[in-house]
Motif scaffolding. Structure first.
Motif, PDB file in Angstrom:
ATOM      1  N   ARG A  63       0.863  -1.188   0.000  1.00 11.52           N
ATOM      2  CA  ARG A  63       0.000   0.000   0.000  1.00 11.52           C
ATOM      3  C   ARG A  63       0.889   1.224   0.000  1.00 11.52           C
ATOM      4  O   ARG A  63       1.811   1.336   0.790  1.00 11.52           O
ATOM      5  CB  ARG A  63      -0.899   0.016   1.235  1.00 11.52           C
ATOM      6  CG  ARG A  63      -1.896  -1.142   1.252  1.00 11.52           C
ATOM      7  CD  ARG A  63      -2.649  -1.179   2.582  1.00 11.52           C
ATOM      8  NE  ARG A  63      -3.538  -0.039   2.725  1.00 11.52           N
ATOM      9  CZ  ARG A  63      -4.768   0.012   2.188  1.00 11.52           C
ATOM     10  NH1 ARG A  63      -5.213  -1.002   1.483  1.00 11.52           N
ATOM     11  NH2 ARG A  63      -5.529   1.067   2.372  1.00 11.52           N
ATOM     12  N   ASP A  65       0.625   5.388   0.125  1.00 10.46           N
ATOM     13  CA  ASP A  65      -0.246   6.542   0.325  1.00 10.46           C
ATOM     14  C   ASP A  65      -1.695   6.072   0.441  1.00 10.46           C
ATOM     15  O   ASP A  65      -2.594   6.611  -0.204  1.00 10.46           O
ATOM     16  CB  ASP A  65      -0.084   7.492  -0.877  1.00 10.46           C
ATOM     17  CG  ASP A  65      -0.555   8.899  -0.505  1.00 10.46           C
ATOM     18  OD1 ASP A  65      -0.687   9.183   0.702  1.00 10.46           O
ATOM     19  OD2 ASP A  65      -0.780   9.688  -1.435  1.00 10.46           O
ATOM     20  N   ALA A  66      -1.863   5.005   1.260  1.00  9.03           N
ATOM     21  CA  ALA A  66      -3.183   4.474   1.582  1.00  9.03           C
ATOM     22  C   ALA A  66      -3.890   3.836   0.386  1.00  9.03           C
ATOM     23  O   ALA A  66      -5.081   3.551   0.436  1.00  9.03           O
ATOM     24  CB  ALA A  66      -4.080   5.555   2.205  1.00  9.03           C
ATOM     25  N   GLU A  67      -3.163   3.602  -0.678  1.00  8.48           N
ATOM     26  CA  GLU A  67      -3.785   2.978  -1.845  1.00  8.48           C
ATOM     27  C   GLU A  67      -3.115   1.624  -2.072  1.00  8.48           C
ATOM     28  O   GLU A  67      -1.895   1.533  -2.022  1.00  8.48           O
ATOM     29  CB  GLU A  67      -3.570   3.869  -3.062  1.00  8.48           C
ATOM     30  CG  GLU A  67      -4.257   3.384  -4.314  1.00  8.48           C
ATOM     31  CD  GLU A  67      -3.913   4.254  -5.531  1.00  8.48           C
ATOM     32  OE1 GLU A  67      -4.277   3.863  -6.645  1.00  8.48           O
ATOM     33  OE2 GLU A  67      -3.257   5.314  -5.349  1.00  8.48           O
ATOM     34  N   ASP A  68      -3.929   0.595  -2.275  1.00 12.68           N
ATOM     35  CA  ASP A  68      -3.328  -0.710  -2.543  1.00 12.68           C
ATOM     36  C   ASP A  68      -2.835  -0.730  -3.989  1.00 12.68           C
ATOM     37  O   ASP A  68      -3.619  -0.610  -4.920  1.00 12.68           O
ATOM     38  CB  ASP A  68      -4.377  -1.819  -2.329  1.00 12.68           C
ATOM     39  CG  ASP A  68      -3.743  -3.202  -2.459  1.00 12.68           C
ATOM     40  OD1 ASP A  68      -2.571  -3.269  -2.930  1.00 12.68           O
ATOM     41  OD2 ASP A  68      -4.398  -4.193  -2.112  1.00 12.68           O
ATOM     42  N   VAL A  69      -1.535  -0.853  -4.146  1.00 16.77           N
ATOM     43  CA  VAL A  69      -0.964  -0.779  -5.489  1.00 16.77           C
ATOM     44  C   VAL A  69      -0.449  -2.133  -5.946  1.00 16.77           C
ATOM     45  O   VAL A  69       0.287  -2.236  -6.921  1.00 16.77           O
ATOM     46  CB  VAL A  69       0.178   0.265  -5.546  1.00 16.77           C
ATOM     47  CG1 VAL A  69      -0.370   1.657  -5.278  1.00 16.77           C
ATOM     48  CG2 VAL A  69       1.284  -0.079  -4.543  1.00 16.77           C
ATOM     49  N   ILE A  80       1.655   6.412 -11.020  1.00 16.09           N
ATOM     50  CA  ILE A  80       1.996   6.611  -9.607  1.00 16.09           C
ATOM     51  C   ILE A  80       3.466   6.996  -9.458  1.00 16.09           C
ATOM     52  O   ILE A  80       3.819   7.893  -8.700  1.00 16.09           O
ATOM     53  CB  ILE A  80       1.666   5.345  -8.802  1.00 16.09           C
ATOM     54  CG1 ILE A  80       0.145   5.210  -8.720  1.00 16.09           C
ATOM     55  CG2 ILE A  80       2.293   5.408  -7.417  1.00 16.09           C
ATOM     56  CD1 ILE A  80      -0.321   3.976  -8.019  1.00 16.09           C
ATOM     57  N   LYS A  84       3.735  10.339  -7.473  1.00 15.42           N
ATOM     58  CA  LYS A  84       3.941  10.209  -6.035  1.00 15.42           C
ATOM     59  C   LYS A  84       5.372   9.903  -5.645  1.00 15.42           C
ATOM     60  O   LYS A  84       5.737  10.083  -4.494  1.00 15.42           O
ATOM     61  CB  LYS A  84       3.024   9.109  -5.478  1.00 15.42           C
ATOM     62  CG  LYS A  84       1.564   9.470  -5.623  1.00 15.42           C
ATOM     63  CD  LYS A  84       0.679   8.559  -4.833  1.00 15.42           C
ATOM     64  CE  LYS A  84      -0.774   9.043  -4.948  1.00 15.42           C
ATOM     65  NZ  LYS A  84      -1.703   8.030  -4.443  1.00 15.42           N
TER      66      LYS A  84
END
Lengths: 242, 401, 438
Positions: A63, A65-69, A80, A84
């Motif tokens: 994860r 930045d709180a996103e499951d990548v 991303i 980011k």
């Protein structure tokens, strides 16, 4: 900011399976400055490639930045990386036939900013690393330290949440290395999360938190916040995970 | 020799070798077929015409007006032309051989109904025709002045001819026909063959029956004819302008035109064949060049990719010649794969051309010759890069690149 | 973004001028040779009168020898030309909107201008409808009438160039012109007309210059003019006069009709079949009924005006282009893979695979365009060479705008196709592969 849970990376050939990372877990909070260390062949490069979304992994979740990548496609991962993550490499990896301005411009182009916006960001970033006067120079006309600062400007220009530095001072003499480190510390204190991969214990020592990778496993020497001694150096190794 | 490892190494990085092999295969298919066509065209252009083409000048006289009479004009013109210094022999002729324009007819070897007829080119000429064309009389006799007829209409049957051996043999397929034989015209009138020519070419160079030619001693009742003026060796270009002047001076009720050397006429009739041969030769050369450059390029790339590996090989004891040989063998194997595929392709291309166009089947010997040529091209192409590779220092192994 | 890619492409191409020139030269050679072959083919296979090629028909009647076909290699075909008797008989039909019988003749022109000597010239003996049939405009005057044809009046239409030559370009209608020692009256001056191919008569070279003088069809009888084109006879006839020649089974007339629709077409086919059936009663036309009316484009195909050699050359030029493209693929692979580290950086900085792929293809496209332009140069050179080798091909060996467009477009398209694989290879480079020193 960055959470890796039970990540494994297996390289397969016809006959052999090589585990580059086994059950690797790591959590980095927003605003942290983490040094990842380990000897050659320990899995540092694999960690770097996975953290930077340059490479897939075999199992586990990641994860950012709180996103499951974990399961994103190539294009999404490119986006991303672009938005980011900022990269700083040991060999700077500037594009040799582009000048400072154009090198810093590269990620902004893929971001789709307008010309004016790109110009503003490039000038700001180059000014931050103190190279405004060298805007039209080619990489070959700059010293190693200056080149690395261009690379930092390039990493910062897109205002990433997260900087990934790979032996950022490995190709520099100690004076230049010092300058680059100071710059990274400034950036960190301004709020950008930094993960730095290095094999240099002294350098790692300047980071508030150290993580050691050994043979694909991870040892977080500052996992226990109440043990400030451990945060200084990897005194002893323990295996974390299952 | 380390064929196995070299082959396996090539397979691992296979795009380059595959491209190279395909390129060589196509090149082989094109050059073999093109060279075969070129050879055929050259054979066609250079086949003997039987005539003294290089020393002949031809010119057309085109009379006009009510009072022009060719049959009166011809004897006078002949006398004047023969008088030009350097002229060997002159005849009038209805058309010029090899010019693409002519008169054909059919004869038969027998007067029976349904006897097979054979096409041939027909030239209405004068007494000195054999000399003027420079053709060789194999047997029988040439015409004399008494033989020459001046008929008042087209239909007057011919009585005697000189014809080529080829035509005579075509009329008498059983062979053995000699001067003195009798042949028959379309209406069944007998015609005596008084002389037989070794070889003479007719009007249309693309015609299968080009060698079927007969000479008829007669001046037709028309307005236009040609003169065939044969000069002594070396005198042609000097004689040429005088031919025109002489004719213009003799009679002004005519247009004198098409003053040309016979070799020029022959060349323009073979223009298509010669042009095709030249164009193909240019394409073949360019193709060899492009393929050659391709081989050099790909070999250099292979070397550049493996600098470190070569250094390592040298460090562990490979001699310069081992490195050289490594690249030569690698290239040879790629070329060989290419020519094997190419041989099949060559036959396929030829098969397609034979089926679609009037081209001959390829002489199979051309294929191995082409294979040899491409092997050579491959070795020449790789020689430079391979030498560079062999000059790489073993010390490179310890350096980072 | 497109402009950014263009900038990157030009930077990359200029960074390695040797490789770039080699690639451009290779594309240019392949395209140049191919275009030269295609140009000749395209002009040979040209439709010379597109707006009415489907209503103009060549007429054939099979009057040939009962014992064998006109062409043994094309047994289904009828003779290319007609006999005098049949050509004259066909003129009686009023089904075609326009029609013309014709053949080529050699004439001697005796100019009144003292500075010009008599000269021999090719002319077309034909009906007055010829000009309207083939859409040949007049500068001065007009065509002659049907009566002039029938009566064999000594009239002549000359082309603009011939009029310039003989009368200094002025309106010469009404003037006399001495031809074959007879006084002809000029009735019209037609525009210069160079159909490629010379479709109305391909017997003696489909790409010759057309005749510059035209005389009424009946003049042939008057002046006893033979064809200066092809005359082919099959029957054993005793011919002793021009009169007898006119009645002979010799084919020497071309015949064209304009049939505006299917209705007229069918009616005309019925008419010629009926005519031949009548003639069969009279003992002529012993072969099976085989009368043909063939529209322009099919006619050019049947007459094989595009030579086999040109088709072979197209094939060989195409294979040459393919070899050049294989070469280009190799060169591009080398070049693109050499750029892999740079691509790795771009990928790390957020360039998607698509972005990298597009960037490479734009570079390839630019190469192709440069190759196409240079290829035009090669094509031009090749055509110059062909003009040297084949005098008389001037009308065939020229580049027009269409060909320029086709050359550049085909260069870009073929190069981009050749570049697909290298571009795909390079965009598959793992982004992390070249970033770290080991």
């Amino acid at each position: 900011m960055l959470e890796m849970h039970h990540i494994s990376k297996v390289y397969r050939t016809d006959t052999v399976e090589t585990h580059a990372l086994r059950d690797f877990s790591l959590r980095v909070e927003e605003g942290e400055f983490v040094a990842v260390t380990g000897p050659s062949g320990s899995g540092k490069t694999t960690f770097l490639n996975i953290a930077g979304m340059l490479e897939d992994f075999t199992s586990g979740t990641y994860r950012l930045d709180a996103e499951d990548v974990s399961d994103l496609g190539d294009d999404a991962r490119s986006r991303i990386r672009n938005e980011k993550i900022g990269f700083i490499f040991q060999s700077f990896n500037l594009i040799p036939d582009l000048n400072v301005f154009d090198n810093v411009d590269v990620p902004l182009r893929y971001r789709g900013f307008t010309g004016a916006e790109r110009r503003r960001r490039i000038e700001e970033a180059v000014e931050l690393v103190g190279l405004t006067s060298r805007m039209r120079h080619l990489p070959s006309q700059l010293s190693g330290g200056q080149q690395q600062r261009v690379a930092i400007a390039r990493a910062l220009a897109g205002a990433p949440r997260f900087l990934l530095a790979d032996e950022p001072t490995g190709n520099l003499d100690s004076e230049m290395a010092d300058g680059v480190m100071a710059l990274l510390e400034d950036i960190n204190s301004a709020g950008t999360t930094i993960v730095m991969v290095t094999h240099d214990a002294d350098l790692a020592g300047r980071a508030p938190r150290n993580v050691q990778v050994l043979d694909g496993w991870v040892q977080d020497t500052t996992q226990a916040i109440d043990s400030p001694v451990a945060s200084q150096a990897p005194a002893e190794l323990a295996v974390v995970g299952s | 020799m380390e064929f196995g490892p070299i082959w396996r190494a090539s397979l691992r990085n296979k795009t380059g070798p595959i491209l190279m092999a395909l390129q060589i295969a196509l090149t082989l298919a094109v050059i073999v077929n093109a060279v075969f066509i070129i050879k055929q065209r050259i054979d066609k252009i250079t086949r003997p015409t039987g005539m003294d083409v290089d020393n002949i000048v031809t010119v057309q006289s085109f009379g006009f007006g009510e009072d022009f009479n060719l049959q009166e004009s011809v004897p006078q013109d002949l006398a004047e032309l023969e008088a030009i210094p350097g002229v060997l022999a002159v005849t009038s002729s209805q058309h010029v051989p090899l010019s693409g324009s002519g008169w054909g007819t059919e004869l038969a070897g027998s007067s029976e109904d349904g006897a097979p007829r054979v096409n041939g080119a027909q030239y209405f000429v004068n007494a000195d025709a054999v000399n003027a064309f420079g053709v060789k009389l194999e047997s029988g006799r040439a015409f004399t002045a008494e033989d020459v007829e001046y008929p008042e209409s087209f239909g007057v049957p011919i009585s005697q001819v000189i014809m080529t051996r080829a035509y005579l043999d075509a009329l008498f397929p059983e062979g053995g026909a000699q001067a003195g034989a009798t042949v028959y015209d379309k209406l069944g009138n007998p015609v005596t063959v008084i002389g037989v020519l070794d070889t003479m070419h007719g009007a249309w160079v693309g015609w299968d029956e080009l060698e079927n030619v007969m000479l008829v001693p007669r001046v037709m009742p028309v307005e236009s004819n040609y003169y065939i003026v044969r000069a002594e060796p070396g005198e042609r270009d000097r004689v040429m302008p005088q031919v025109e002047q002489t004719l213009l001076a003799t009679n002004d009720r005519r247009v004198v035109k098409s003053l040309r050397t016979h070799s020029e006429i022959r060349d323009s009739s073979y223009q298509g064949d010669r042009g095709m041969a030249v164009v193909l030769a240019v394409v073949v050369s360019l193709m060899v060049m492009v393929t050659g450059v391709g081989i050099v390029g790909l070999a250099s790339f292979a070397v550049r990719q493996r600098i470190k590996q070569i250094g390592t090989r040298r460090a562990v004891g490979a001699r310069r010649q081992d490195i050289l040989r490594y690249f030569m063998v690698e290239n040879w194997m790629i070329t060989t794969a290419g020519v094997m595929l190419g041989s099949v392709l060559t036959i396929a291309v030829n098969y397609w051309m034979v089926a679609s166009f009037e081209l001959e089947r390829l002489d199979p010997l051309y294929v191995p010759a082409g294979v040899l040529a491409l092997w050579l091209l491959g070795l020449l192409g790789v020689a430079g890069p391979a030498r560079k590779a062999s000059a790489i220092s073993p010390a490179i192994a310890t350096r980072t690149v | 973004m497109f402009r950014y890619y263009l900038k990157l492409a030009s930077r990359s191409l200029f960074a390695a001028p040797a490789t770039t020139s080699l690639m451009v030269a290779t594309i240019a050679l392949g395209i140049g040779i191919f275009m030269a072959a295609v140009t000749i083919y395209y002009l040979m296979a040209n439709n010379p009168i597109p707006h009415k090629s489907d209503v103009l028909y060549a007429v054939q009647l099979d009057s040939w020898d009962p014992a064998q076909a006109y062409r043994e290699d094309l047994p289904e075909q009828a003779p290319w030309e007609l006999t005098y008797i049949d050509a004259m008989a066909l003129r009686e039909s009023d089904i075609p909107r326009r029609q013309a019988a014709m053949h080529k003749v050699s004439l001697v022109v005796q100019p009144t201008r003292v500075d010009l000597k008599p000269f021999q010239a090719q002319a077309r003996l034909t009906d007055g409808d010829f000009f309207a049939l083939f859409d040949i405009p007049f500068v001065y005057g007009a065509a002659w009438s049907r009566d002039a044809d029938d009566a064999g009046q000594l009239l002549v239409v000359i082309s603009k160039s011939r009029n310039d030559e003989l009368f200094g370009g002025e309106d010469s209608t009404g003037r006399t012109l001495r031809i074959n020692d007879r006084e002809f009256t000029v009735v019209g001056v037609s525009e210069d007309w160079y159909p490629v191919p010379k479709y109305y008569d391909v017997n003696n070279g489909a790409f010759d210059e057309p005749e510059q003088m035209f005389i009424p069809s009946g003049v042939g009888r008057e002046l006893e003019l033979f064809s200066s084109g092809n005359t082919n006879c099959w029957k054993d006839e005793d011919i002793n006069s021009f009169e007898e020649f006119l009645g002979a089974e010799c084919v020497w007339w071309q015949y064209w009709v304009e049939l505006p629709s299917e209705v007229e077409r069918d009616a005309y086919q019925a008419f010629i079949d009926g005519y031949v059936e009548e003639q069969k009663e009279l003992g002529r036309f012993a072969r099976p009924l085989n009368n043909r009316i063939t529209a322009v484009e099919q006619w050019l195909e049947v007459r094989q005006v595009v030579r086999d050699d040109n088709k072979v050359l197209i094939g060989i030029a195409f294979l040459f282009l393919v070899v050049c493209l294989f070469n280009i693929v190799g060169l591009m692979l080398t070049k693109f893979l050499g750029k892999a580290p740079q691509i790795g950086i771009r990928r790390a900085l957020g360039a998607s695979r698509g972005a990298v792929f597009r960037q490479q293809l734009i570079e390839v496209g630019a190469l192709g365009a440069a190759g196409g332009l240079a290829g035009l140069g090669f094509a031009w050179l090749a055509l110059k060479g062909i003009q040297q080798l084949f005098p008389g091909f001037e009308h065939l060996a020229r580049l027009d705008l269409t060909m320029v467009g086709i050359a550049i477009a085909s260069a870009v398209v073929t190069t981009v196709i050749a570049g697909l694989y290298p571009a795909w290879r390079v965009c598959r480079v793992p982004p992390g592969a070249y970033l770290r020193l080991q």
